[in-house]
Motif scaffolding. Structure first.
Motif, PDB file in Angstrom:
ATOM      1  N   UNK A   1      -1.188  20.611  -3.432  1.00 52.93           N
ATOM      2  CA  UNK A   1      -2.613  20.343  -3.576  1.00 52.93           C
ATOM      3  C   UNK A   1      -3.122  19.559  -2.374  1.00 52.93           C
ATOM      4  N   UNK A   2      -4.418  19.660  -2.116  1.00 49.04           N
ATOM      5  CA  UNK A   2      -5.053  18.907  -1.031  1.00 49.04           C
ATOM      6  C   UNK A   2      -4.996  17.413  -1.329  1.00 49.04           C
ATOM      7  N   UNK A   3      -5.159  17.065  -2.604  1.00 52.66           N
ATOM      8  CA  UNK A   3      -5.110  15.652  -2.995  1.00 52.66           C
ATOM      9  C   UNK A   3      -3.771  15.026  -2.621  1.00 52.66           C
ATOM     10  N   UNK A   4      -2.688  15.733  -2.931  1.00 53.41           N
ATOM     11  CA  UNK A   4      -1.360  15.209  -2.612  1.00 53.41           C
ATOM     12  C   UNK A   4      -1.166  15.066  -1.111  1.00 53.41           C
ATOM     13  N   UNK A   5      -1.726  15.995  -0.335  1.00 54.79           N
ATOM     14  CA  UNK A   5      -1.583  15.922   1.122  1.00 54.79           C
ATOM     15  C   UNK A   5      -2.253  14.669   1.663  1.00 54.79           C
ATOM     16  N   UNK A   6      -3.480  14.395   1.237  1.00 52.05           N
ATOM     17  CA  UNK A   6      -4.201  13.241   1.771  1.00 52.05           C
ATOM     18  C   UNK A   6      -3.552  11.924   1.335  1.00 52.05           C
TER      19      UNK A   6
ATOM     20  N   UNK B   1      14.826   5.179  -2.999  1.00 52.73           N
ATOM     21  CA  UNK B   1      13.632   4.403  -3.319  1.00 52.73           C
ATOM     22  C   UNK B   1      12.517   5.300  -3.854  1.00 52.73           C
ATOM     23  N   UNK B   2      12.226   6.382  -3.156  1.00 52.48           N
ATOM     24  CA  UNK B   2      11.154   7.291  -3.585  1.00 52.48           C
ATOM     25  C   UNK B   2      11.518   7.950  -4.907  1.00 52.48           C
ATOM     26  N   UNK B   3      12.798   8.273  -5.098  1.00 50.45           N
ATOM     27  CA  UNK B   3      13.223   8.863  -6.370  1.00 50.45           C
ATOM     28  C   UNK B   3      12.983   7.898  -7.522  1.00 50.45           C
ATOM     29  N   UNK B   4      13.225   6.600  -7.292  1.00 48.88           N
ATOM     30  CA  UNK B   4      12.949   5.609  -8.330  1.00 48.88           C
ATOM     31  C   UNK B   4      11.483   5.557  -8.698  1.00 48.88           C
ATOM     32  N   UNK B   5      10.608   5.548  -7.691  1.00 52.66           N
ATOM     33  CA  UNK B   5       9.168   5.538  -7.959  1.00 52.66           C
ATOM     34  C   UNK B   5       8.734   6.825  -8.655  1.00 52.66           C
ATOM     35  N   UNK B   6       9.315   7.957  -8.221  1.00 48.89           N
ATOM     36  CA  UNK B   6       8.951   9.238  -8.827  1.00 48.89           C
ATOM     37  C   UNK B   6       9.367   9.320 -10.289  1.00 48.89           C
ATOM     38  N   UNK B   7      10.436   8.609 -10.658  1.00 53.48           N
ATOM     39  CA  UNK B   7      10.891   8.596 -12.056  1.00 53.48           C
ATOM     40  C   UNK B   7      10.213   7.496 -12.869  1.00 53.48           C
TER      41      UNK B   7
ATOM     42  N   UNK C   1       2.103  14.954  -8.442  1.00 50.44           N
ATOM     43  CA  UNK C   1       3.190  15.902  -8.668  1.00 50.44           C
ATOM     44  C   UNK C   1       4.002  16.286  -7.448  1.00 50.44           C
ATOM     45  N   UNK C   2       4.039  15.451  -6.425  1.00 47.93           N
ATOM     46  CA  UNK C   2       4.798  15.755  -5.221  1.00 47.93           C
ATOM     47  C   UNK C   2       6.267  15.402  -5.442  1.00 47.93           C
ATOM     48  N   UNK C   3       7.208  16.339  -5.229  1.00 51.40           N
ATOM     49  CA  UNK C   3       8.637  16.015  -5.401  1.00 51.40           C
ATOM     50  C   UNK C   3       9.051  14.872  -4.484  1.00 51.40           C
ATOM     51  N   UNK C   4       9.960  14.040  -4.958  1.00 51.23           N
ATOM     52  CA  UNK C   4      10.367  12.854  -4.199  1.00 51.23           C
ATOM     53  C   UNK C   4      10.929  13.191  -2.813  1.00 51.23           C
ATOM     54  N   UNK C   5      11.848  14.167  -2.664  1.00 52.28           N
ATOM     55  CA  UNK C   5      12.344  14.474  -1.314  1.00 52.28           C
ATOM     56  C   UNK C   5      11.247  14.973  -0.380  1.00 52.28           C
TER      57      UNK C   5
ATOM     58  N   UNK D   1       0.822  -1.212   0.000  1.00 51.32           N
ATOM     59  CA  UNK D   1       0.000   0.000   0.000  1.00 51.32           C
ATOM     60  C   UNK D   1       0.854   1.260   0.000  1.00 51.32           C
ATOM     61  N   UNK D   2       1.941   1.249   0.764  1.00 52.37           N
ATOM     62  CA  UNK D   2       2.852   2.393   0.813  1.00 52.37           C
ATOM     63  C   UNK D   2       3.430   2.692  -0.568  1.00 52.37           C
ATOM     64  N   UNK D   3       3.937   1.666  -1.234  1.00 53.19           N
ATOM     65  CA  UNK D   3       4.591   1.870  -2.532  1.00 53.19           C
ATOM     66  C   UNK D   3       3.617   2.365  -3.590  1.00 53.19           C
ATOM     67  N   UNK D   4       2.428   1.794  -3.600  1.00 54.09           N
ATOM     68  CA  UNK D   4       1.431   2.190  -4.605  1.00 54.09           C
ATOM     69  C   UNK D   4       1.007   3.640  -4.412  1.00 54.09           C
ATOM     70  N   UNK D   5       0.663   4.001  -3.186  1.00 50.65           N
ATOM     71  CA  UNK D   5       0.216   5.370  -2.921  1.00 50.65           C
ATOM     72  C   UNK D   5       1.349   6.374  -3.115  1.00 50.65           C
ATOM     73  N   UNK D   6       2.571   5.960  -2.793  1.00 47.13           N
ATOM     74  CA  UNK D   6       3.698   6.888  -2.966  1.00 47.13           C
ATOM     75  C   UNK D   6       3.961   7.165  -4.440  1.00 47.13           C
ATOM     76  N   UNK D   7       3.816   6.163  -5.281  1.00 52.90           N
ATOM     77  CA  UNK D   7       4.007   6.408  -6.713  1.00 52.90           C
ATOM     78  C   UNK D   7       2.878   7.283  -7.258  1.00 52.90           C
ATOM     79  N   UNK D   8       1.681   7.125  -6.740  1.00 55.49           N
ATOM     80  CA  UNK D   8       0.583   8.012  -7.139  1.00 55.49           C
ATOM     81  C   UNK D   8       0.897   9.441  -6.715  1.00 55.49           C
ATOM     82  N   UNK D   9       1.396   9.616  -5.491  1.00 58.69           N
ATOM     83  CA  UNK D   9       1.688  10.956  -4.980  1.00 58.69           C
ATOM     84  C   UNK D   9       2.767  11.649  -5.800  1.00 58.69           C
ATOM     85  N   UNK D  10       3.793  10.910  -6.232  1.00 61.91           N
ATOM     86  CA  UNK D  10       4.930  11.533  -6.913  1.00 61.91           C
ATOM     87  C   UNK D  10       4.745  11.650  -8.418  1.00 61.91           C
ATOM     88  N   UNK D  11       4.003  10.729  -9.021  1.00 58.68           N
ATOM     89  CA  UNK D  11       3.846  10.777 -10.483  1.00 58.68           C
ATOM     90  C   UNK D  11       2.536  11.419 -10.915  1.00 58.68           C
ATOM     91  N   UNK D  12       1.463  11.174 -10.181  1.00 62.20           N
ATOM     92  CA  UNK D  12       0.153  11.713 -10.559  1.00 62.20           C
ATOM     93  C   UNK D  12      -0.145  13.039  -9.873  1.00 62.20           C
TER      94      UNK D  12
END
Length: 299
Positions: free
Chosen positions: A219-224, A99-105, A47-51, A34-45
């Motif tokens: 965005x509020x979406x990225x926060x949640x 790890x997060x940078x990989x998902x973000x890319x 638009x949240x920067x990986x750091x 669940x962590x990995x899936x939501x984190x890739x959504x946050x960074x790619x969809x």
């Protein structure tokens, strides 16, 4: 004991320590998927920067853990090895960033998990090179086969290969170092202490790394989304510490392999990513080599 506490206790494994350790390891795998899936959504969809995502993830996780830590009592969180705790957390923090940078890319979740599964082989290398432990021929054979599997998943000869594909490998190496320190700490420290110190020290380290990209989502979406990632991270780290505290690492480690099909399934359901054939061949080599290594060590 109240009726509610009795019903809660009945949900937990009570037959033996190994069963309990396996239960918590599987539950950690579900939470990490669940962590990995939501984190890739946050960074790619979203638009949240990986750091920024890594900083908020572990800040929220620490806030979630804090009431539990206070309820357990501050004496239970004392550590006799602050230096080891700090080294472990620094390695873990750098691993998180890669790890997060990989998902973000855009590295597919299934492929990233397959590459991170090379971490036990880095543990073997680290034990031999830095801790001066004896590395047998069987260990070197398992390490070689495992890295061949990682090379098949990485597929550096394909046209879609990028430097970002190496980020999960870097995370695996750094987390291997953190795992060596964690197991050493758990011989003297409580699971509550190791989990709380990890989340407590990760926040300021990730804060420094996140300053250039910003500390708040736009965005509020990225926060949640990242808030949900933080909550799941706290649960996953707690489950992982419980697994290692209940049973020997050589027993519970094979149950960690469930994270591969779980993350591949999540990547297919959410992103429509279908793993190529060489991923399964590479994953089979990695799992087979690690299982052989564990079987040999248990003998």
């Amino acid at each position: 004991m109240s009726q509610n506490s009795q019903s809660t206790t009945s949900l937990l494994p009570s037959t033996s320590a190994p069963v309990s350790g396996a239960f918590w390891m599987v539950l950690a795998g579900v939470a990490f998927a669940g962590v990995n899936t939501l984190e890739q959504i946050a960074t790619t969809t979203a638009g949240l920067p990986a750091p920024t995502a890594a900083f908020l993830q572990y800040l929220i996780a620490f806030v979630v853990v804090l009431p539990w830590a206070v309820r357990k009592g501050l004496p239970s969180l004392k550590t006799r090895r602050p230096a080891l705790q700090a080294i472990r957390v620094i390695l873990a923090a750098l691993g998180v960033q890669f790890w997060v940078a990989g998902l973000a890319h855009g590295v597919p979740i299934g492929a990233a998990i397959g590459l991170v599964m090379t971490s036990p082989f880095f543990v073997t290398l680290g034990a031999g090179l830095f801790l001066r432990e004896k590395v047998t021929i069987e260990r070197w054979l398992a390490v070689t086969v495992g890295f061949v599997g990682g090379l098949l998943i990485l597929d550096p000869w394909s046209g879609v290969f990028s430097v970002a594909s190496l980020y999960p490998i870097a995370a695996a190496a750094l987390w291997a170092g953190a795992s060596l320190y964690q197991k050493r700490l758990l011989a003297e420290e409580s699971p509550e202490s190791t989990t709380a110190w990890l989340l407590f020290l990760l926040a300021p380290i990730n804060l420094v790394l996140a300053v250039p990209s910003g500390l708040l989502p736009h965005t509020v979406e990225a926060f949640w989304i990242i808030a949900a990632v933080g909550v799941l991270t706290a649960l996953a780290q707690g489950f992982l510490a419980l697994a290692y505290s209940k049973a020997d690492a050589a027993y519970v480690q094979p149950f960690d392999h469930i994270k591969l099909p779980l993350n591949v399934l999540a990547g297919w359901l959410v992103f429509g990513w279908m793993p190529p054939g060489q991923l399964w061949i590479g994953a089979a080599l990695i799992i087979g080599a690690s299982m052989y290594l564990l079987w040999h060590e248990r003998r």
